[in-house]
Structures are given as structure tokens and as C-alpha cells.
Design a protein around this motif. Structure first.
Motif, PDB file in Angstrom:
ATOM      1  N   SER A  37      51.080  73.413  34.439  1.00  0.00           N
ATOM      2  CA  SER A  37      52.214  72.507  34.557  1.00  0.00           C
ATOM      3  C   SER A  37      51.952  71.445  35.614  1.00  0.00           C
ATOM      4  CB  SER A  37      53.477  73.304  34.889  1.00  0.00           C
ATOM      5  OG  SER A  37      54.587  72.461  35.005  1.00  0.00           O
ATOM      6  N   GLU A  38      51.383  71.844  36.744  1.00  0.00           N
ATOM      7  CA  GLU A  38      51.045  70.874  37.794  1.00  0.00           C
ATOM      8  C   GLU A  38      49.981  69.897  37.286  1.00  0.00           C
ATOM      9  OE1 GLU A  38      52.469  70.446  40.720  1.00  0.00           O
ATOM     10  OE2 GLU A  38      53.917  72.004  40.163  1.00  0.00           O
ATOM     11  N   MET A  39      49.002  70.425  36.597  1.00  0.00           N
ATOM     12  CA  MET A  39      47.948  69.555  36.062  1.00  0.00           C
ATOM     13  C   MET A  39      48.534  68.567  35.056  1.00  0.00           C
ATOM     14  SD  MET A  39      44.578  70.621  33.853  1.00  0.00           S
ATOM     15  CE  MET A  39      45.621  70.897  32.416  1.00  0.00           C
ATOM     16  N   LYS A  40      49.486  69.021  34.241  1.00  0.00           N
ATOM     17  CA  LYS A  40      50.098  68.151  33.246  1.00  0.00           C
ATOM     18  C   LYS A  40      50.855  67.003  33.902  1.00  0.00           C
ATOM     19  CE  LYS A  40      53.699  69.583  31.052  1.00  0.00           C
ATOM     20  NZ  LYS A  40      54.598  70.333  30.165  1.00  0.00           N
ATOM     21  N   TYR A  54      50.817  82.568  36.477  1.00  0.00           N
ATOM     22  CA  TYR A  54      50.125  81.758  37.482  1.00  0.00           C
ATOM     23  C   TYR A  54      49.369  80.620  36.785  1.00  0.00           C
ATOM     24  CZ  TYR A  54      46.606  80.404  40.915  1.00  0.00           C
ATOM     25  OH  TYR A  54      45.803  79.678  41.742  1.00  0.00           O
ATOM     26  N   LEU A  55      48.673  80.934  35.676  1.00  0.00           N
ATOM     27  CA  LEU A  55      47.938  79.901  34.946  1.00  0.00           C
ATOM     28  C   LEU A  55      48.888  78.853  34.359  1.00  0.00           C
ATOM     29  CD1 LEU A  55      45.294  82.073  33.057  1.00  0.00           C
ATOM     30  CD2 LEU A  55      44.923  80.605  35.036  1.00  0.00           C
ATOM     31  N   ARG A  68      58.282  67.859  27.302  1.00  0.00           N
ATOM     32  CA  ARG A  68      58.671  69.239  27.001  1.00  0.00           C
ATOM     33  C   ARG A  68      59.372  69.812  28.222  1.00  0.00           C
ATOM     34  NH1 ARG A  68      56.963  73.371  23.537  1.00  0.00           N
ATOM     35  NH2 ARG A  68      57.146  75.468  24.399  1.00  0.00           N
ATOM     36  N   PRO A  69      60.485  70.554  28.012  1.00  0.00           N
ATOM     37  CA  PRO A  69      61.156  71.168  29.163  1.00  0.00           C
ATOM     38  C   PRO A  69      60.285  72.225  29.832  1.00  0.00           C
ATOM     39  CG  PRO A  69      62.053  71.982  27.091  1.00  0.00           C
ATOM     40  CD  PRO A  69      61.144  70.844  26.750  1.00  0.00           C
ATOM     41  N   PHE A 129      50.304  78.368  25.941  1.00  0.00           N
ATOM     42  CA  PHE A 129      49.275  77.404  26.342  1.00  0.00           C
ATOM     43  C   PHE A 129      49.002  76.415  25.211  1.00  0.00           C
ATOM     44  CE2 PHE A 129      48.024  80.423  29.733  1.00  0.00           C
ATOM     45  CZ  PHE A 129      47.945  79.513  30.772  1.00  0.00           C
ATOM     46  N   ASN A 130      48.862  76.928  23.988  1.00  0.00           N
ATOM     47  CA  ASN A 130      48.586  76.071  22.840  1.00  0.00           C
ATOM     48  C   ASN A 130      49.710  75.069  22.624  1.00  0.00           C
ATOM     49  OD1 ASN A 130      47.154  75.351  20.326  1.00  0.00           O
ATOM     50  ND2 ASN A 130      48.958  76.239  19.363  1.00  0.00           N
TER      51      ASN A 130
END
Length: 566
Positions: free
Chosen positions: A340-343, A334-335, A321-322, A308-309
Motif C-alpha cells: 500500500s505504501e509503495m502504491k 505486513y506485505l 481502490r479503498p 495482492f492480485n
């Protein structure tokens, strides 16, 4: 406190508190068990030693009674030693006496050296073993003494054929009218040493023997308990204690002499310490296992958090980022997918905002350009008009040439890149026009590093800065210095010795976007330069103004070196 420290702390406390509780209880229990076991073993062994020594002394008492009070033996001793008789009878009586003495010692195997001692003559008679030459019965360690018998504590045998440790007794012989004859008896070979060496406890025990007054008659630890010295903390009762690193345990006999078992503190605690070492190593293994489990638990949490960081850091740096790796923990995976979708959505918003901002900046810069150029053009054309009236064709031709060059440069395509060399040339054309306009030779000193001439820069950033110096109180003896150097970055400085400005005026020039100024071009050009730097370099370039009323103004412009070639 960080999450890692909290996990380690909570896990350690939850694991170690029960263990430490069990460890403390076990330690106390083991300490009590070993204390009882050791004390019980030592006291049991001590009673056995005291009993064996008591039996040996009782046996000496019994044998000495036979040799000192037996009717036939006492009579024969008196006849042989003190009566007058013929030699044959004396020799016969002596042989009979020796046979009886041998019979007594033979039937008592625990008896060793035996002899009769005539005190006033210091003479020995009827010894069953050779006796040392320098006989000194007074130097023997006194154990106890009664009206007709004296017991001596452990000492080296007086026999020349034996140097072992023995107990001995000296009893007065019951001769009529004589009180200077005694019988001396020792315990048998190695008997006393065997008793003292008896160790059913199993530890490294040593012994002391005390007389009835607490004096040390015999010591196996002479460096701490010296023979002849008073035993510390003496009493007639049984007991134990600690003295100079030695535990001692005392047993008192019926004859009031005492046996003391002595053991060093180190040996006393040896078995207990061995158990404690084992428990300590078990504790270390348990602590290591606890730390390992806490580390594994932390790793389960740390790796996903680190992912996450890393994702957030890459996103904050505008770096692509890949696809992230999964953690194999469903909740964290899941998080990560949600993040990833939010990004992706945030990247799309960034692109839209950047595009809109770029269009807005371009429009504002273009607007500023078109605000500047008409003012300049009108003023110049007005000057051309009056010059045409007053002067001849030559001056007009010069003015028009400079004007054409300057207009061509200033009205270039929006966003087109220029160079320092082109900026300097445009500045010179601008100064020619201003000198003709005001009919005044401006003292403008230009110093440019040759290495910086070809460096690309945004168009039209130098002239507005010089124009600002011209319009802020440049007097007849005033001057303007323009310096351009290359020092890892491009450093442009413009200094004048004019009237100067207040901090409020500086902030107004830098931040005011309106064109409501009394002097033509004032503020418009400076604002343009500031906005152009923001559009071209973002936060990598800087514009700074320093001024002091009555002393002049300095403008400092710092530009990063561009790799773009013109």
C-alpha cells in the motif's frame, strides 16, 4: 504448475502415500487372514461331515452284519423262506424272526428302512416300513462295493413314508447254498440330511459325494457338478481348487469315497469383500479429509494472493481502490501494508510524470502550430502582393476575405475544441486561397455525413491532410476525395490519384520532427496531426497512410466519438 496444484499435489502425496502403504499392507494381511480362516473353517466342517458320514456307513455295516450273519436270524430266514414246515410252525418262526429284527433296528435308532431282498424273484420280505412299488436297486448311486456289501451314496429313501435323503447298504445274507438273498438297510429319518446340512463354518456350503473312482455319486450343485459325471481334477489325496466359479475342498474317507465341500466364489469372498468395502469407505473419508485440509491450506494462501492480485490489477488500470482488507495472517498483512505504501509512492510518481508529459506535449504542439502558421502566412502574403500588382480590387478582396477567415481559425487558442463542420469550412477557405494562388481549379470532392457535423474534434487536423495530397504530385487531371462518415467512430478518408509515395517517404512524413523539407509545409502538418491525436485521444485514435507509386495516396483517420458538446 500453479501454486494451488502444487499445494494439493504435495499435501495429497504426503498424506496419501503413508495411507496407501498401510492400506496395501492391511489388504494383504486381511486377505491372508481371511483365506486361512475360511479354508480352516471349511476344512474343519468338511472333516466333521466326512466323519459323520463314515460313522453312519460304519453303523450300516455293523447292523447289516447282524442281519446277514447272525446265527439265529439266518437260520430263521432259511426256515421261513426255504424250508418245508407246517403252517403253525412257519407262522411262529416268522413272528420270532420279526421280533429279533425289530430288536436290532430298535437298538440302532440311526437305522431306517430295512428289508430282505430275494434278487431272482425281485421280492421283498420282512420290511419294517412300506416300500415303494417300483423298486430299482440297480439305479441307486453306487458309493463303494466290497465282496459281500455295497454302499450307496445319498439318495431318496425307498420308503413310502419318507422322502428324505439317506445312505444305504446292500449285503448278501450268509445262507447255505443260496447267494440271491440280500439285506437292505437305510440310515434313519433325516440323519443323512442333517449331516450334509451341518455347517460349523457359517457360509453357504454345499456338498458332493464321490466314489473311489472320482465319479459324482451325489451333488447339491447339479448345474455345475452333475451326478454321475467325473469330478474334475480328481485324485485320492485331499485337496482344493477352483472350477467354474466354485471353490471346492475334498476329504477322502478310509473306504476311498470322498466328501467335497463346494462354495461359490462370491460367497467365499463375501466376508472379505465386506471388510474391503468398509476399508474402502474409510479410505474415501480419509481422502475427502485430505482434500478438505488441502483446500483449507490453499485458502490460507489463496485469499492473500488474490488480494495482492486485485491490488496490482487496480493499479495497472489506473483505478483508485479503498483501503484493503487484512487477511488476519501477520506475514501477509505486513506485505499488504508495504504494498500500500509503495502504491501511494507510485501514484505520486504517475501524477508527476503525467503532468510533465502533458506540458511537454502542449509545448511541442504549440511549437508545431507556430512552425506551420508563419510559412503559410508568408506564402499567402506573397500571393496577395502579386495579385495586387496584376489584378484589380475584386480578386484581392476575395483573397483577403478567405485569408482572414482561415487565419482566424488556424490561429485559434491552443487546445480549443472545434467541430467537423468548422474543419470542413476552414478546408474550403484553404482551397479557395490555393486555387487563387496557383490559378488552378483543384478537383476536390467533399462528402460529409450530416450526422457527424457537430461532432467535436481537435482543431486543425483536416487541412494538413488535404495539403499533403496537394503537394504530392497532383496532376492537371488529378482529384482529391474527402469523406467523413459516422460509424460508431468518426472515419475520415482522403484519397488522391497523384504520384504516390514510397513506404520510406510515408514513415518519414509520420515520424520526422524536423522542418528541413524542400516544399513548404511538407511533413510539418502531418506530424502535427499525429501529435495532436496522441495528445487528445491517447491510443484511441489512429492515422494510417496507404500509397502506391503512380496510383495515388489514401489517408485514413479514425477518431472516437466524444461526448463533449461545443
Amino acid at each position: 504448475m500453479t501454486l494451488r496444484r502444487r499445494i494439493f499435489l504435495i499435501f495429497s502425496v504426503s498424506s496419501l502415500v503413508p495411507f496407501l502403504s498401510i492400506f496395501i499392507i492391511s489388504n494383504y494381511t486381511i486377505d491372508q487372514i481371511f483365506d486361512n480362516k475360511i479354508k480352516s473353517g471349511i476344512n474343519s466342517n468338511l472333516r466333521q461331515v466326512e466323519l459323520s458320514l463314515g460313522n453312519s456307513i460304519s453303523n450300516l455295516n455293523h447292523v447289516s452284519q447282524q442281519l446277514a450273519y447272525g446265527n439265529n436270524i439266518v437260520k430263521q430266514i432259511d426256515e421261513v423262506l426255504f424250508q418245508t414246515m407246517d403252517p403253525y410252525t412257519r407262522l411262529h418262526t416268522r413272528d420270532q424272526l420279526k421280533n429279533e429284527l425289530n430288536m436290532v433296528t430298535f437298538t440302532n435308532p440311526n437305522v431306517g428302512l430295512t428289508f430282505y431282498y430275494i434278487q431272482n424273484e425281485n421280492k421283498i420280505q420282512f420290511e419294517n416300513f412300506p416300500v415303494e412299488d417300483n423298486l430299482a436297486l440297480d439305479s441307486l448311486p453306487l458309493l463303494s462295493s466290497y465282496y459281500d456289501i455295497t454302499y450307496f451314496g445319498p439318495h431318496e429313501s425307498l420308503s413310502r413314508s419318507d422322502d428324505g435323503i439317506v445312505l444305504s447298504a446292500l449285503r448278501k445274507v450268509g445262507l447255505p447254498d443260496r447267494d440271491n438273498v440280500y439285506v437292505y438297510i437305510e440310515t434313519g429319518f433325516s440323519l443323512t440330511q442333517d449331516i450334509l446340512d451341518n455347517n460349523e463354518y457359517g457360509g453357504d456350503l454345499t456338498h458332493l459325494i464321490l466314489d473311489g473312482n472320482g465319479r459324482i455319486a451325489y451333488s447339491e450343485v447339479p448345474e455345475t457338478f452333475k451326478s454321475g459325471a467325473q469330478f474334475p481334477q480328481f485324485s485320492m489325496d485331499e485337496g482344493s481348487g477352483l472350477h467354474e466359479g466354485y471353490y471346492w475342498f475334498k476329504q477322502t474317507s478310509n473306504q476311498n469315497w470322498s466328501v467335497v465341500s463346494v462354495i461359490s466364489k462370491t460367497n467365499y469372498n463375501k466376508e472379505k469383500d465386506q471388510w474391503m468395502v468398509k476399508i474402502f469407505f474409510i479410505a474415501l473419508i480419509f481422502i475427502a479429509l485430505t482434500i478438505l485440509l488441502a483446500w483449507l491450506l490453499w485458502q490460507m494462501v489463496y485469499k492473500p494472493l488474490n488480494l495482492f492480485n486485485s491490488e496490482i490489477k487496480f493499479m495497472s488500470q489506473n483505478r483508485m481502490r479503498p483501503q484493503h482488507k487484512l487477511t488476519k495472517i501477520p506475514e501477509f498483512d505486513y506485505l499488504l501494508r508495504q504494498f500500500s505504501e509503495m502504491k501511494k509512492q507510485i501514484w505520486n510518481l504517475f501524477e508527476e510524470v503525467e503532468l510533465k508529459e502533458k506540458k511537454r506535449i502542449d509545448l511541442e504542439v504549440e511549437k508545431l502550430l507556430y512552425q506551420i502558421n508563419p510559412h503559410f502566412l508568408m506564402n499567402t502574403l506573397d500571393t496577395v502582393h502579386w495579385l495586387a500588382v496584376i489584378n484589380g480590387q475584386k480578386e484581392i478582396d476575395r483573397l483577403v476575405k478567405s485569408l482572414n477567415k482561415l487565419l482566424y481559425y488556424n490561429l485559434g487558442k491552443l487546445g480549443q475544441v472545434s467541430t467537423i463542420e468548422e474543419e470542413i469550412d476552414a478546408l474550403k477557405q484553404y482551397l479557395v486561397l490555393q486555387q487563387i494562388r496557383y490559378d488552378f481549379e483543384f478537383d476536390v470532392r467533399i462528402d460529409v455525413d450530416k450526422n457527424v457535423l457537430k461532432q467535436p474534434v481537435p482543431r486543425f487536423i483536416l487541412q494538413p491532410l488535404v495539403e499533403n495530397s496537394l503537394y504530392h504530385g497532383l496532376s492537371d487531371d488529378g482529384y482529391i476525395e474527402v469523406s467523413v462518415v459516422l460509424d460508431k467512430v468518426i472515419r475520415i478518408s482522403i484519397h488522391d490519384n497523384g504520384a504516390g509515395m514510397t513506404e520510406e517517404t510515408i514513415q518519414e512524413i509520420l515520424n520526422n520532427r524536423t522542418v528541413e523539407h524542400k516544399k513548404v509545409g511538407m511533413g510539418i502538418g502531418m506530424n502535427y496531426v499525429k501529435r495532436m491525436l496522441e495528445a487528445s485521444y491517447e491510443n484511441k485514435a489512429s492515422l494510417e497512410i496507404k500509397s502506391e507509386i503512380g496510383k495515388g495516396t489514401s489517408i485514413f483517420l479514425t477518431l472516437p466519438i466524444s461526448k463533449e458538446k461545443t
